[in-house]
Design an enzyme around this catalytic site. Structure first.
Site, mmCIF file in Angstrom:
data_model
loop_
_atom_site.group_PDB
_atom_site.id
_atom_site.type_symbol
_atom_site.label_atom_id
_atom_site.label_comp_id
_atom_site.label_asym_id
_atom_site.label_seq_id
_atom_site.Cartn_x
_atom_site.Cartn_y
_atom_site.Cartn_z
ATOM 1 N N SER A 267 46.533 37.939 43.826
ATOM 2 C CA SER A 267 45.554 38.619 43.409
ATOM 3 C C SER A 267 44.500 39.106 44.502
ATOM 4 O O SER A 267 44.819 38.571 45.624
ATOM 5 C CB SER A 267 44.739 37.639 42.411
ATOM 6 N N LYS A 268 43.571 39.636 44.033
ATOM 7 C CA LYS A 268 42.765 40.109 45.256
ATOM 8 C C LYS A 268 41.946 39.057 46.003
ATOM 9 O O LYS A 268 41.360 39.128 47.179
ATOM 10 C CB LYS A 268 41.967 41.364 44.853
ATOM 11 N N ARG A 269 41.831 38.018 45.179
ATOM 12 C CA ARG A 269 41.057 37.030 45.623
ATOM 13 C C ARG A 269 41.795 36.212 46.669
ATOM 14 O O ARG A 269 41.296 35.632 47.551
ATOM 15 C CB ARG A 269 40.752 35.715 44.312
ATOM 16 N N ASP A 270 43.158 36.363 46.436
ATOM 17 C CA ASP A 270 43.982 35.722 47.752
ATOM 18 C C ASP A 270 43.709 36.359 49.067
ATOM 19 O O ASP A 270 44.003 35.598 49.977
ATOM 20 C CB ASP A 270 45.582 35.913 47.371
#
Ligand code: GLU
Length: 510
Positions: A267-270
């Protein structure tokens, strides 16, 4: 004659294209090119509420940066545009209704008038009866307000009122929809478990499902290669093709890209968590211009390295070869070898690819790539610098961060090594070597090396006592390219000034 191969990449402009989307586009491209077909970009912008400004340009810029520009996309496609375009679904709005109406006429679709609250109330009712997760389908449609359950007069009245009027697909009650997915092989869905998807929304816009199949048909798409999240919708899509009497394209559903730790969807949080981009280009807030996500490009990746890495996220040629140029990828790519299981986003592997590609570039090419960061340096010196540094960097930005000392005095010094290695008694030796270097006519790597190594030998000194002091005074650190070559590039004057300053400083450090 076989149908011409036409493959489309069909993103919705709801945010920047992430790495998973780029991989889908790459597989679309490789497959199309390998079979001599067309690669099309279609913008699926039927949901205006979710649209994010700037996304469409971002998608195109990203595809162009990695070198897989589509043959047809909004505004581009030459003579094909007339036949297949426009390539933005919002500009095709008027095309879709007639197909939904045709399905109603043939008894495969119906009008529905339920509000969101009414649908929610139905779910509650069903849940109370023990049927949790109820859908709008064969089990529940008779209890709802639609053209199947209401009399024709009422239906005409509600249609005329125009409130919450949608068109739904009427899925068969007890059927099985099977198809052969190129990646997943035989796939089958029971229609009893599928919902009656909305095809035309209350605002008159088609939903993704209807627009997608109508466009794939009208654009003569032969293969649909997309993420696995669309697998269950494919049953609806195949059914729609069947009732419209159209031949469906072939499908290939790609597995997810997993987090670097191997579990869960990337995910973009990664990106923040692992300190590594998951988008091809920087993504900035369209209004404030604030940088929201860093891109691989700005992180210092070469586009061909990124493509090579992405190609291997879910595919491999079945040989030992790992480095593939784009044209080699085209030649070797095989959808049948795409794996069904999720592909782990291995950051270290991405860095490795970038390093391989950096090392394979000529010094001149690298110099051209980084020259904007080194405006005061001539191309020739920059190329020599690149040659010295290229095996030591993982990305283009590291030329500057790791090799800045070639262009300015070191900002920090490895004090730990200084305290171990600096010995004031050696100062006279450094002074003697400085004099010899000063006298050198040609300040070249070999000559410098000969003088220093010769002096160390003649005076029975140890390399370990002398070379680190040279290195740290010139570069600040023990990590760096060959010290004699470093001196040549720094030049005689700078080398001797830094050595002298270094020795003066080191005294105070120990
Ligand atoms: N618009 C869909 C998406 O953004 C496309 C899915 C498909 O390729 O059919 O993922």
């Amino acid at each position: 004659m076989d149908k011409r191969v036409r493959v489309r990449f069909a993103p919705s402009p709801t945010g920047p294209l992430n790495i998973g989307g780029l991989r889908t586009a790459l597989y679309d491209y490789l497959f199309a090119r390998k079979l001599g077909g067309d690669f099309i970009l279609r913008i699926e912008d039927t949901d205006k509420n979710r649209e994010v400004a700037g996304t469409e340009n971002y998608i195109l810029d990203a595809l162009k940066w990695v070198g897989i520009e589509p043959d047809e996309y909004p505004g581009v496609g030459g003579d094909k545009e007339e036949k297949y375009g426009p390539y933005r679904q919002s500009e095709r709005k008027d095309i879709y209704l007639k197909y939904a109406t045709q399905m109603i006429e043939n008894g495969h679709a119906y009008y529905a008038f339920d509000s969101g609250e009414e649908i929610e109330a139905m779910r509650q009712r069903e849940a109370e009866k023990g049927n949790s997760g109820a859908k709008y389908n064969h089990e529940t449609r008779d209890s709802m307000r639609n053209s199947l359950s209401l009399g024709s007069e009422e239906v005409e009245k509600l249609k005329a009122e125009g409130k919450n009027v949608v068109i739904r697909l009427k899925m068969p009650t007890n059927d099985e929809i099977s198809f052969v997915d190129i990646v997943r092989k035989e796939v089958s869905f029971k229609t009893s478990l599928l919902d009656d998807k909305v095809m035309i929304k209350a605002d008159g816009m088609p939903t993704y499902h209807l627009a997608n199949i109508v466009d794939d048909h009208l654009m003569e798409i032969s293969h649909v290669i997309r993420g696995e999240e669309w697998l269950s919708s494919t049953a609806h899509h195949i059914y729609m093709y069947t009732i419209l009497g159209w031949e469906p394209p072939q499908f290939a559903h790609l597995s997810l890209i997993l987090k670097p730790v191997g579990k869960g969807k990337l995910s973009k949080r990664d990106s923040a968590k692992f300190g590594f981009p998951v988008f091809p280009l920087d993504w900035k807030d369209p209004e404030s211009g604030e940088l929201l996500f860093e891109g691989f490009k700005e992180y210092g990746f070469l586009p061909d390295a990124l493509l090579n890495f992405l190609a291997f996220l879910g595919w491999n040629p079945g040989t030992e070869q790992e480095i593939f140029s784009l044209s080699e990828l085209v030649e070797n790519f095989d959808l049948n070898k795409v794996v069904k299981s999720g592909a782990r986003f291995d950051i270290e592997k991405a860095k490795w690819y970038n390093q391989q590609y950096l090392m394979a570039k000529s010094n001149e090419e690298l110099a051209s790539m980084i020259e904007d960061d080194f405006k005061n340096t001539d191309h020739k010196s920059l190329a020599i610098f690149c040659g010295l540094m290229k095996e030591r960097v993982e990305n283009l930005n590291e030329f500057k961060s790791k090799g800045y000392f070639f262009f300015e005095k070191p900002k920090t010094f490895d004090e730990k090594t200084i305290s171990k290695k600096y010995n004031v008694n050696n100062d006279t030796h450094f002074l003697n070597m400085s004099e010899k270097l000063q006298a050198l006519d040609e300040f070249k790597t070999e000559n410098i090396q000969q003088i220093i190594k010769g002096y160390i030998g003649d005076n029975e000194l140890s390399f370990g006592a002398i070379l680190p002091i040279f290195r740290i005074s010139l570069t600040g650190t023990m990590k760096g390219p060959d010290i004699f070559a470093t001196m040549e590039l720094l030049g005689k004057e700078e080398t001797l000034v830094r050595l002298n300053e270094g020795l003066n400083n080191f005294k105070s450090l120990i």
